[in-house]
Design an enzyme around this catalytic site. Structure first.
Site, PDB file in Angstrom:
ATOM      1  N   GLU A 177      39.168  45.222  52.515  1.00  0.00           N
ATOM      2  CA  GLU A 177      40.030  45.636  51.415  1.00  0.00           C
ATOM      3  C   GLU A 177      39.343  45.217  50.132  1.00  0.00           C
ATOM      4  O   GLU A 177      38.724  44.152  50.065  1.00  0.00           O
ATOM      5  CB  GLU A 177      41.406  44.953  51.476  1.00  0.00           C
ATOM      6  CG  GLU A 177      42.303  45.505  52.546  1.00  0.00           C
ATOM      7  CD  GLU A 177      42.528  44.497  53.664  1.00  0.00           C
ATOM      8  OE1 GLU A 177      42.055  43.367  53.540  1.00  0.00           O
ATOM      9  OE2 GLU A 177      43.149  44.854  54.663  1.00  0.00           O
TER      10      GLU A 177
ATOM     11  N   TYR B 275      29.792  49.156  48.446  1.00  0.00           N
ATOM     12  CA  TYR B 275      30.236  49.555  49.775  1.00  0.00           C
ATOM     13  C   TYR B 275      29.854  51.011  50.066  1.00  0.00           C
ATOM     14  O   TYR B 275      29.339  51.319  51.144  1.00  0.00           O
ATOM     15  CB  TYR B 275      31.739  49.333  49.944  1.00  0.00           C
ATOM     16  CG  TYR B 275      32.150  47.903  49.734  1.00  0.00           C
ATOM     17  CD1 TYR B 275      31.374  46.851  50.222  1.00  0.00           C
ATOM     18  CD2 TYR B 275      33.295  47.575  49.021  1.00  0.00           C
ATOM     19  CE1 TYR B 275      31.736  45.532  50.014  1.00  0.00           C
ATOM     20  CE2 TYR B 275      33.664  46.256  48.819  1.00  0.00           C
ATOM     21  CZ  TYR B 275      32.883  45.241  49.310  1.00  0.00           C
ATOM     22  OH  TYR B 275      33.246  43.932  49.106  1.00  0.00           O
TER      23      TYR B 275
END
Length: 148
Positions: free
Chosen positions: A105, A117
């Site tokens: 998260e 990411y």
């Protein structure tokens, strides 16, 4: 030269100090770092340059899945590939240990982390409404995943 290795007990003071710098106001409890060093299911890797800790990542593993709980790079070492190297190193080690799927998260406002990411093969898979506390409310979390 960057040295990537597993967290050991002798690293705890350095990693907790870096955590306090990178996550002012919300550092992980010492018990988490103890678990990462001695416990089952948690694994952490560090990036060192000489005697300077440049970054770390902490995962929690259950069977064939792992969740990225924390990743940080020293402010002086940001934008130099340390976090990407840590992720690649951790992903390889986790895959060798039988992990097939990764999750994390990230704050909606944390655009540098989201770019990292995406650049390293993670994909957004969902959103958690009002997940993170803010001084004046709450902030959504984006959920990312990556198959190994």
């Amino acid at each position: 030269m960057l040295e990537l290795r597993t967290l050991i007990a002798a690293d705890l003071v350095a990693v907790q100090s870096l955590d306090a710098v990178c996550f002012a106001g919300e550092p992980f409890a010492a018990s988490w770092w103890q678990k990462a060093t001695f416990g089952q299911g948690a694994c952490a890797w560090l990036a060192w340059q000489g005697d300077e800790l440049l970054g770390y990542c902490l995962f929690s593993r259950v069977l064939d899945e792992a969740e990225l709980l924390r990743i940080a790079t020293s402010p002086a070492a940001r934008q130099q590939g340390v976090a990407a190297a840590l992720l690649q190193h951790a992903e390889t080690a986790l895959q060798q240990a039988g992990v097939e799927q990764l999750f994390l998260e990230v704050r909606l406002s944390n655009l540098p982390a989201q770019r990292l990411y995406r650049r390293t093969g993670w994909q957004q898979s969902g959103r958690r409404k009002d997940y993170y506390p803010l001084a004046d409310g709450r902030e959504d979390a984006l959920i990312f995943c990556r198959a190994l």
